[in-house]
Enzyme design. Sequence first.
Site, PDB file in Angstrom:
ATOM      1  N   LYS A 197       0.814  -1.223   0.000  1.00 50.59           N
ATOM      2  CA  LYS A 197       0.000   0.000   0.000  1.00 50.59           C
ATOM      3  C   LYS A 197       0.845   1.270   0.000  1.00 50.59           C
ATOM      4  O   LYS A 197       1.699   1.465   0.877  1.00 50.59           O
ATOM      5  CB  LYS A 197      -0.928  -0.021   1.216  1.00 50.59           C
ATOM      6  CG  LYS A 197      -1.996   1.066   1.247  1.00 50.59           C
ATOM      7  CD  LYS A 197      -2.964   0.785   2.396  1.00 50.59           C
ATOM      8  CE  LYS A 197      -4.063   1.801   2.527  1.00 50.59           C
ATOM      9  NZ  LYS A 197      -4.968   1.432   3.666  1.00 50.59           N
ATOM     10  N   CYS A 211      -7.718   0.114  -0.208  1.00 56.90           N
ATOM     11  CA  CYS A 211      -8.453   1.066   0.641  1.00 56.90           C
ATOM     12  C   CYS A 211      -8.254   2.521   0.236  1.00 56.90           C
ATOM     13  O   CYS A 211      -8.771   2.944  -0.790  1.00 56.90           O
ATOM     14  CB  CYS A 211      -8.070   0.841   2.095  1.00 56.90           C
ATOM     15  SG  CYS A 211      -9.245   1.572   3.261  1.00 56.90           S
TER      16      CYS A 211
END
Lengths: 310, 310
Positions: free
Chosen positions: A125, A170
């Site tokens: 991420k 996300c």
Amino acid sequence: MSQRRLGVAVAQVGAVHVSDSRQRTLDRLIALLQEAKSRGADFVVFPELTLATFFPRYWMSQQEAEERYFEHSMPNPNVQALFDEARRLEVGFYLGYAELCPKEGPFNTSILVNKKGQIIGKYRKVHLPGHSDHKLDAPFQHLEKKYFQVGNDTFKVWGVDEVQMGMCLCNDRRWPETWRVMGLQGAEFVALGYNTPSINIHWPEPVHLRMHHHLITLQASAYQNAVWIGAAAKCGVEDGHHMIGGSVIVAPTGEIVAQASTEEDELIYFNADLNLGQPFRDHVFNFAKHRRPEHYQLIVERTGVGASLA
Amino acid sequence: MSQRRLGVAVAQVGAVHVSDSRQRTLDRLIALLQEAKSRGADFVVFPELTLATFFPRYWMSQQEAEERYFEHSMPNPNVQALFDEARRLEVGFYLGYAELCPKEGPFNTSILVNKKGQIIGKYRKVHLPGHSDHKLDAPFQHLEKKYFQVGNDTFKVWGVDEVQMGMCLCNDRRWPETWRVMGLQGAEFVALGYNTPSINIHWPEPVHLRMHHHLITLQASAYQNAVWIGAAAKCGVEDGHHMIGGSVIVAPTGEIVAQASTEEDELIYFNADLNLGQPFRDHVFNFAKHRRPEHYQLIVERTGVGASLA
């Protein structure tokens, strides 16, 4: 135009409590995998940090976090049954988990696994939200900037069972750069997992906007890059902390073609036409014909807001 | 937090036919300006190529186009009354028009005008859609790539009566780079004018998607850059050619706070809180804290789709 289809399943996962055993969680994921296969799925999207509670809401030492919530390798004996069942069913999948990597740092990671159960790609991420300090006055923490390091590589696209797939995690979905970097590599399908608290601890943002922002960014990003998106929530009330559901499959037209209706374990499915994005890529979003990178330099020259160019 | 507000009006303009006189068109714009002032507007957004029919739908020589549809200077005697009335009412505005500029080339242009009637900024459209050849089988043409040159400068932000304003035109809104370049200069409000045919001449796209794409890109872009957007259509049936309406004011939350309900001349208004975007800029979209330009390089290194980085 020849038919190229991908049976897309998104496996929304309800609350995973601190006290839940790995076996219990794995059984739930395997049940979702089996339901996906029964609907005709070729590929299943699981959430971000699927295997445990969303632990960045809790303050603890790095050592404790790593011992309790990180995977030391992937696959490993505690998740092998999921890989075995996917290979048996001939279904590929995307899975998010906390990756311990002593050489490069702990990461919030996802993987792409093909129908043979082989890991084809790994993503760490890039856009870590939240903070690294202990916010004593907040109702809960959002410590991704404490427990994880920023991903050490960019967004990529892999051929998975003959489909060009990208992935992100996300908060990455809120940043148009995420999608464009994958669009420029010819992504046809992007998998996304998320854990999104319904309460914003930074300011009193109306709760309904959390879902609104989730949906509008996915719809616009799918359209702007002519990609299919499968987005899987971990959601519901984990030990008293609520996270939004809203798992969706979005078409390259920007239309939501399937959306979860619960905040529990729920499987949604769509038989996706991979050619649906082609007229967009040929015309309105023919990047080679219409993009003007000479006018986009500020996007990489600056990190934060700076002076006007006028 | 101190109150900083901008009375935003969007002046949607219905069909302007080939046979309409400039005086008739100007009278309509002035009536919209007066209505805007009566509602409390500080600033009015007019459409793209406001002053004439959307002529890129017709094949003609460059000379004929320039003689019939281009402004040779701005302001000029044929639009002076609009500038005069705006100055009298103390209302700023954005206006799109076809700009003849023999030295640099003809452009699809917009300007920002302050409350004193002074031109503060000029923008020349970067993302020209359509084609430059004569498509004999198409129901109409989309010849922006024939009549205009690509804008010779990037997206900028200007201080207009103490508000940081950016601008873009029509197809620019579909490209996230447009908004990000302005977001990185601290834009608080972006004005956009457009002419969007409801029929896609390139492939049989369902007509309802044209409005859908217009709205989702504006909503996502407003949110992702924490800006207010005022978007003005020229719309309705111009000499038999239909264009979508859907003029909107979008908040930095990504919410549509006002939307036109007709395809005719129509004024929409919102009393915009310029501080509404601040918590977004301080937290979720704190660019300095969260952006990772080292992972965005492909956005400027490539124009079209290329090989996967994996």
